[in-house]
Motif scaffolding. Structure first.
Motif, short mmCIF file in Angstrom:
data_model
loop_
_atom_site.label_atom_id
_atom_site.label_comp_id
_atom_site.label_asym_id
_atom_site.label_seq_id
_atom_site.Cartn_x
_atom_site.Cartn_y
_atom_site.Cartn_z
N MET A 279 4.44 -27.68 -38.30
CA MET A 279 3.78 -28.93 -38.02
C MET A 279 2.32 -28.83 -38.45
O MET A 279 1.63 -27.86 -38.17
CB MET A 279 3.87 -29.24 -36.52
N LYS A 280 1.86 -29.84 -39.15
CA LYS A 280 0.48 -29.87 -39.63
C LYS A 280 -0.37 -30.61 -38.60
O LYS A 280 -0.03 -31.71 -38.16
CB LYS A 280 0.41 -30.57 -40.97
N THR A 281 -1.51 -30.01 -38.22
CA THR A 281 -2.35 -30.61 -37.19
C THR A 281 -3.83 -30.67 -37.56
O THR A 281 -4.65 -31.08 -36.75
CB THR A 281 -2.22 -29.83 -35.86
N ARG A 282 -4.19 -30.27 -38.79
CA ARG A 282 -5.59 -30.28 -39.19
C ARG A 282 -5.74 -30.81 -40.61
O ARG A 282 -4.85 -30.66 -41.44
CB ARG A 282 -6.19 -28.88 -39.14
N LEU A 283 -6.91 -31.37 -40.86
CA LEU A 283 -7.21 -31.90 -42.19
C LEU A 283 -8.71 -31.79 -42.40
O LEU A 283 -9.48 -32.10 -41.49
CB LEU A 283 -6.77 -33.36 -42.28
N ILE B 97 -10.65 -32.92 -39.09
CA ILE B 97 -9.93 -33.80 -38.18
C ILE B 97 -8.75 -33.00 -37.64
O ILE B 97 -8.04 -32.36 -38.42
CB ILE B 97 -9.46 -35.07 -38.90
N ALA B 98 -8.57 -33.04 -36.31
CA ALA B 98 -7.49 -32.28 -35.70
C ALA B 98 -6.73 -33.16 -34.72
O ALA B 98 -7.32 -34.01 -34.05
CB ALA B 98 -8.05 -31.06 -34.98
N GLY B 99 -5.44 -32.93 -34.65
CA GLY B 99 -4.60 -33.64 -33.69
C GLY B 99 -3.68 -32.66 -33.00
O GLY B 99 -3.49 -31.54 -33.46
N VAL C 79 -2.45 -38.19 -38.04
CA VAL C 79 -2.43 -39.35 -38.94
C VAL C 79 -3.27 -40.48 -38.35
O VAL C 79 -4.08 -41.09 -39.06
CB VAL C 79 -0.97 -39.80 -39.20
N THR C 80 -3.12 -40.75 -37.08
CA THR C 80 -3.90 -41.82 -36.44
C THR C 80 -5.39 -41.53 -36.51
O THR C 80 -6.18 -42.40 -36.89
CB THR C 80 -3.46 -41.99 -34.97
N LYS C 81 -5.79 -40.33 -36.15
CA LYS C 81 -7.21 -39.96 -36.19
C LYS C 81 -7.77 -40.02 -37.60
O LYS C 81 -8.91 -40.44 -37.81
CB LYS C 81 -7.42 -38.56 -35.60
N ARG D 242 0.83 -42.19 -44.31
CA ARG D 242 1.17 -41.02 -43.51
C ARG D 242 1.54 -39.85 -44.43
O ARG D 242 1.08 -38.72 -44.22
CB ARG D 242 2.32 -41.36 -42.57
N GLU D 243 2.36 -40.12 -45.43
CA GLU D 243 2.81 -39.07 -46.33
C GLU D 243 1.64 -38.45 -47.10
O GLU D 243 1.59 -37.24 -47.30
CB GLU D 243 3.85 -39.62 -47.31
N GLU D 244 0.70 -39.28 -47.54
CA GLU D 244 -0.46 -38.76 -48.28
C GLU D 244 -1.34 -37.91 -47.36
O GLU D 244 -1.85 -36.87 -47.78
CB GLU D 244 -1.27 -39.91 -48.86
N ILE D 245 -1.52 -38.36 -46.13
CA ILE D 245 -2.35 -37.59 -45.18
C ILE D 245 -1.70 -36.24 -44.89
O ILE D 245 -2.37 -35.20 -44.93
CB ILE D 245 -2.56 -38.40 -43.88
N LEU D 246 -0.40 -36.24 -44.63
CA LEU D 246 0.27 -34.98 -44.31
C LEU D 246 0.35 -34.06 -45.52
O LEU D 246 0.39 -32.83 -45.37
CB LEU D 246 1.66 -35.27 -43.73
N PHE D 247 0.32 -34.62 -46.72
CA PHE D 247 0.34 -33.78 -47.93
C PHE D 247 -0.92 -32.91 -48.02
O PHE D 247 -0.84 -31.76 -48.45
CB PHE D 247 0.45 -34.67 -49.17
#
Length: 48
Positions: free
Chosen positions: A1-5, A13-15, A22-24, A40-45
């Motif tokens: 699971m991805k939780t940082r960007l 940004i962390a969730g 994605v929301t944050k 969502r897909e672009e953010i998680l990529f």
């Protein structure tokens, strides 16, 4: 699971889960980078 960007502006940004991340990220983009919207897909990529 991805939780940082890492945004190119330097903000991290962390969730607690992918949904929160994605929301944050979308809120961050709207507030700090108007006109830059990602799915969502672009953010998680680019998340980790």
């Amino acid at each position: 699971m991805k939780t940082r960007l890492n945004c190119p502006c330097g903000e991290t940004i962390a969730g607690t889960d992918e949904d929160e991340l994605v929301t944050k990220t979308q809120v961050h983009l709207k507030e700090n980078h108007p006109g830059h919207e990602y799915s969502r897909e672009e953010i998680l990529f680019i998340a980790y």
